[in-house]
Design an enzyme around this catalytic site. Sequence first.
Site, PDB file in Angstrom:
ATOM      1  N   ASP A 122      12.187 -20.163  17.753  1.00  0.00           N
ATOM      2  CA  ASP A 122      10.911 -19.477  17.557  1.00  0.00           C
ATOM      3  C   ASP A 122      10.255 -19.991  16.281  1.00  0.00           C
ATOM      4  O   ASP A 122      10.903 -20.062  15.222  1.00  0.00           O
ATOM      5  CB  ASP A 122      11.135 -17.970  17.468  1.00  0.00           C
ATOM      6  CG  ASP A 122       9.841 -17.189  17.602  1.00  0.00           C
ATOM      7  OD1 ASP A 122       8.896 -17.688  18.235  1.00  0.00           O
ATOM      8  OD2 ASP A 122       9.774 -16.055  17.078  1.00  0.00           O
ATOM      9  N   HIS A 169      -1.519 -15.241  11.176  1.00  0.00           N
ATOM     10  CA  HIS A 169      -0.368 -14.330  11.242  1.00  0.00           C
ATOM     11  C   HIS A 169       0.499 -14.456   9.995  1.00  0.00           C
ATOM     12  O   HIS A 169       0.876 -13.447   9.378  1.00  0.00           O
ATOM     13  CB  HIS A 169       0.467 -14.649  12.485  1.00  0.00           C
ATOM     14  CG  HIS A 169       1.727 -13.845  12.582  1.00  0.00           C
ATOM     15  ND1 HIS A 169       1.728 -12.485  12.789  1.00  0.00           N
ATOM     16  CD2 HIS A 169       3.048 -14.220  12.491  1.00  0.00           C
ATOM     17  CE1 HIS A 169       2.984 -12.043  12.828  1.00  0.00           C
ATOM     18  NE2 HIS A 169       3.797 -13.077  12.643  1.00  0.00           N
ATOM     19  N   ARG A 187       4.242  -9.221   0.607  1.00  0.00           N
ATOM     20  CA  ARG A 187       4.214  -9.690  -0.789  1.00  0.00           C
ATOM     21  C   ARG A 187       2.820  -9.464  -1.376  1.00  0.00           C
ATOM     22  O   ARG A 187       2.129 -10.424  -1.761  1.00  0.00           O
ATOM     23  CB  ARG A 187       4.583 -11.176  -0.854  1.00  0.00           C
ATOM     24  CG  ARG A 187       5.967 -11.506  -0.332  1.00  0.00           C
ATOM     25  CD  ARG A 187       6.286 -12.992  -0.480  1.00  0.00           C
ATOM     26  NE  ARG A 187       5.328 -13.831   0.258  1.00  0.00           N
ATOM     27  CZ  ARG A 187       5.415 -14.097   1.557  1.00  0.00           C
ATOM     28  NH1 ARG A 187       6.390 -13.576   2.274  1.00  0.00           N
ATOM     29  NH2 ARG A 187       4.518 -14.863   2.145  1.00  0.00           N
ATOM     30  N   GLU A 230       5.321  -9.352  19.615  1.00  0.00           N
ATOM     31  CA  GLU A 230       4.722 -10.591  19.130  1.00  0.00           C
ATOM     32  C   GLU A 230       4.249 -11.380  20.337  1.00  0.00           C
ATOM     33  O   GLU A 230       5.070 -11.793  21.178  1.00  0.00           O
ATOM     34  CB  GLU A 230       5.719 -11.414  18.302  1.00  0.00           C
ATOM     35  CG  GLU A 230       6.063 -10.745  16.984  1.00  0.00           C
ATOM     36  CD  GLU A 230       6.806 -11.647  16.019  1.00  0.00           C
ATOM     37  OE1 GLU A 230       6.821 -11.328  14.813  1.00  0.00           O
ATOM     38  OE2 GLU A 230       7.361 -12.670  16.456  1.00  0.00           O
ATOM     39  N   GLU A 281       3.186 -14.532  22.105  1.00  0.00           N
ATOM     40  CA  GLU A 281       3.467 -15.936  21.830  1.00  0.00           C
ATOM     41  C   GLU A 281       3.309 -16.777  23.096  1.00  0.00           C
ATOM     42  O   GLU A 281       3.271 -16.260  24.214  1.00  0.00           O
ATOM     43  CB  GLU A 281       4.893 -16.096  21.290  1.00  0.00           C
ATOM     44  CG  GLU A 281       5.190 -15.230  20.070  1.00  0.00           C
ATOM     45  CD  GLU A 281       6.512 -15.583  19.403  1.00  0.00           C
ATOM     46  OE1 GLU A 281       7.041 -16.674  19.683  1.00  0.00           O
ATOM     47  OE2 GLU A 281       6.995 -14.777  18.598  1.00  0.00           O
ATOM     48  N   ASP A 341       8.078 -11.667  21.909  1.00  0.00           N
ATOM     49  CA  ASP A 341       9.270 -11.665  21.066  1.00  0.00           C
ATOM     50  C   ASP A 341       9.351 -10.307  20.370  1.00  0.00           C
ATOM     51  O   ASP A 341       8.829 -10.122  19.274  1.00  0.00           O
ATOM     52  CB  ASP A 341       9.187 -12.813  20.049  1.00  0.00           C
ATOM     53  CG  ASP A 341      10.485 -12.978  19.280  1.00  0.00           C
ATOM     54  OD1 ASP A 341      11.544 -12.717  19.870  1.00  0.00           O
ATOM     55  OD2 ASP A 341      10.441 -13.371  18.108  1.00  0.00           O
ATOM     56  N   ARG A 389      10.893  -4.233  12.988  1.00  0.00           N
ATOM     57  CA  ARG A 389      10.402  -4.619  11.660  1.00  0.00           C
ATOM     58  C   ARG A 389      11.238  -4.043  10.517  1.00  0.00           C
ATOM     59  O   ARG A 389      11.395  -4.699   9.475  1.00  0.00           O
ATOM     60  CB  ARG A 389       8.940  -4.166  11.502  1.00  0.00           C
ATOM     61  CG  ARG A 389       7.968  -4.820  12.466  1.00  0.00           C
ATOM     62  CD  ARG A 389       7.807  -6.294  12.204  1.00  0.00           C
ATOM     63  NE  ARG A 389       6.846  -6.899  13.144  1.00  0.00           N
ATOM     64  CZ  ARG A 389       6.649  -8.186  13.277  1.00  0.00           C
ATOM     65  NH1 ARG A 389       7.343  -9.034  12.538  1.00  0.00           N
ATOM     66  NH2 ARG A 389       5.775  -8.651  14.148  1.00  0.00           N
ATOM     67  N   GLN A 410      14.447  -6.023  10.418  1.00  0.00           N
ATOM     68  CA  GLN A 410      14.097  -7.363   9.933  1.00  0.00           C
ATOM     69  C   GLN A 410      13.868  -7.368   8.427  1.00  0.00           C
ATOM     70  O   GLN A 410      14.345  -8.256   7.715  1.00  0.00           O
ATOM     71  CB  GLN A 410      12.843  -7.862  10.650  1.00  0.00           C
ATOM     72  CG  GLN A 410      12.374  -9.233  10.196  1.00  0.00           C
ATOM     73  CD  GLN A 410      11.000  -9.607  10.770  1.00  0.00           C
ATOM     74  OE1 GLN A 410      10.288  -8.756  11.287  1.00  0.00           O
ATOM     75  NE2 GLN A 410      10.654 -10.875  10.688  1.00  0.00           N
ATOM     76  N   TYR A 419      16.420  -9.938   6.436  1.00  0.00           N
ATOM     77  CA  TYR A 419      15.976 -11.329   6.578  1.00  0.00           C
ATOM     78  C   TYR A 419      16.111 -12.175   5.312  1.00  0.00           C
ATOM     79  O   TYR A 419      16.080 -13.405   5.380  1.00  0.00           O
ATOM     80  CB  TYR A 419      14.537 -11.395   7.100  1.00  0.00           C
ATOM     81  CG  TYR A 419      13.443 -11.316   6.061  1.00  0.00           C
ATOM     82  CD1 TYR A 419      12.751 -12.456   5.663  1.00  0.00           C
ATOM     83  CD2 TYR A 419      13.085 -10.102   5.496  1.00  0.00           C
ATOM     84  CE1 TYR A 419      11.733 -12.401   4.729  1.00  0.00           C
ATOM     85  CE2 TYR A 419      12.071 -10.022   4.560  1.00  0.00           C
ATOM     86  CZ  TYR A 419      11.405 -11.173   4.178  1.00  0.00           C
ATOM     87  OH  TYR A 419      10.399 -11.100   3.254  1.00  0.00           O
ATOM     88  N   LYS A 443      15.442  -9.412  15.630  1.00  0.00           N
ATOM     89  CA  LYS A 443      14.701 -10.142  16.652  1.00  0.00           C
ATOM     90  C   LYS A 443      15.557 -10.569  17.852  1.00  0.00           C
ATOM     91  O   LYS A 443      15.017 -10.978  18.869  1.00  0.00           O
ATOM     92  CB  LYS A 443      14.054 -11.397  16.044  1.00  0.00           C
ATOM     93  CG  LYS A 443      12.787 -11.105  15.261  1.00  0.00           C
ATOM     94  CD  LYS A 443      12.224 -12.388  14.695  1.00  0.00           C
ATOM     95  CE  LYS A 443      10.804 -12.199  14.204  1.00  0.00           C
ATOM     96  NZ  LYS A 443       9.837 -12.041  15.293  1.00  0.00           N
ATOM     97  N   THR A 459      13.848 -10.955  24.131  1.00  0.00           N
ATOM     98  CA  THR A 459      12.628 -11.752  24.171  1.00  0.00           C
ATOM     99  C   THR A 459      12.221 -11.855  25.633  1.00  0.00           C
ATOM    100  O   THR A 459      13.000 -12.359  26.451  1.00  0.00           O
ATOM    101  CB  THR A 459      12.844 -13.157  23.586  1.00  0.00           C
ATOM    102  OG1 THR A 459      13.234 -13.048  22.209  1.00  0.00           O
ATOM    103  CG2 THR A 459      11.583 -13.998  23.681  1.00  0.00           C
ATOM    104  N   GLU A 473       0.277  -6.138  12.226  1.00  0.00           N
ATOM    105  CA  GLU A 473      -1.006  -6.629  11.735  1.00  0.00           C
ATOM    106  C   GLU A 473      -2.152  -5.699  12.147  1.00  0.00           C
ATOM    107  O   GLU A 473      -3.049  -5.417  11.356  1.00  0.00           O
ATOM    108  CB  GLU A 473      -1.287  -8.024  12.287  1.00  0.00           C
ATOM    109  CG  GLU A 473      -0.335  -9.105  11.837  1.00  0.00           C
ATOM    110  CD  GLU A 473      -0.590 -10.380  12.596  1.00  0.00           C
ATOM    111  OE1 GLU A 473      -1.444 -11.173  12.156  1.00  0.00           O
ATOM    112  OE2 GLU A 473       0.049 -10.573  13.655  1.00  0.00           O
TER     113      GLU A 473
END
Length: 362
Positions: A99, A106, A115, A167, A169, A194, A198, A201, A205, A214, A218, A317
């Site tokens: 992936d 994104h 961040r 997600e 994709e 996918d 969150r 993750q 991560y 994740k 899928t 998002e």
Amino acid sequence: MSWGVDNLPYGVFSRHGEAPRVGVRYGDRVLDLAAALHDEVFAAPTLNPFMARGRSAWHDTRTLIRNKLTGDLAITEPHLVPLDQVKLHLPFEVADYVDFYCSMEHAGNLGRIFRPGSEPLLPNWRHLPVGYHGRAGTVVVSGTPIRRPDGQLGAGSYGPTAKLDIEAELGFVVGVPGTGDFEDHVFGVTLVNDWTARDIQAWEYVPLGPFLGKSFATSISPWVTPLEALPRVPGREQDPPPLDYLRRKGDWGLDLTMEIRLNGEVISRPPYRDMYWTPDQMLAHLTSGGAPLRTGDLFASGTVSGGQVDERGSLIEITWNGTDPLKLAGGDTRTFLQDGDTVTISAKAGDISLGEVTGTVG
């Protein structure tokens, strides 16, 4: 029409009491290829043996199918099966799954969410298509129920994710390994959702990237649209210019638009043509370190997002990390997915439909 002779996506189907085999969608029916073409490669329960034949065979077979469907239909008609009489299966056996993270919009959005106050894109992002290896065994066909995963949510905390996300994709299906141009390797495309936890993750991560947040599921469409059927456009301008091995040798931007529906309501329409990294660059990068290709490899674009709120390809998002809930018809709101929610992702390239991928959270 969306499912006419300019499309002809491949899938695997079965009728009640019969073994799965390969077909091509035409209108609201499936052409039984083993019977129509008298070729036992299509009697297999997966596309892999046919994909392994290579680009010339893909082209010649597509031409033969088009001739049969535009010629004397009296001959072909007995081999056209109504869709409502078949079950659709995973169209190919997934060898490996990779992936990517190819949308600047994104990546920038998630950078601003995770961040705040820092540069949204990490220093490497404009220099290579960032990606990670997923779990091939958790790739499932559209319609498969999605179980809400458990995982570590923080120090000393374990339980079901409270931030289940999607997600939207585009996936690329490898037909043959070896050397050659991009279209010598890639058989076609399929739609991908996918699913992502969150909160799991976010905790796990760092420093090695996505893992259990994740790898639980899928979903892909039951249809693989041949690469030959898709209109191509120049890729997005890149700054700085990529290294030589990532320099594009052709137009591999794809002009298609996705649509995301949550419980039947359209919530976004992400445009794929705005992706920063193109699929030829993804394939070049994932093999550049020596990793071989295998028939049935799947690599996906990462979330497709545009510059507008109604073009974002994930709920994190759209709801900006849950601080601005999505308002649905009837007064419902969502930050992330609830049990019982059904998500459907579809896409079109002009008049060509890529079908849809659907999953319901349980």
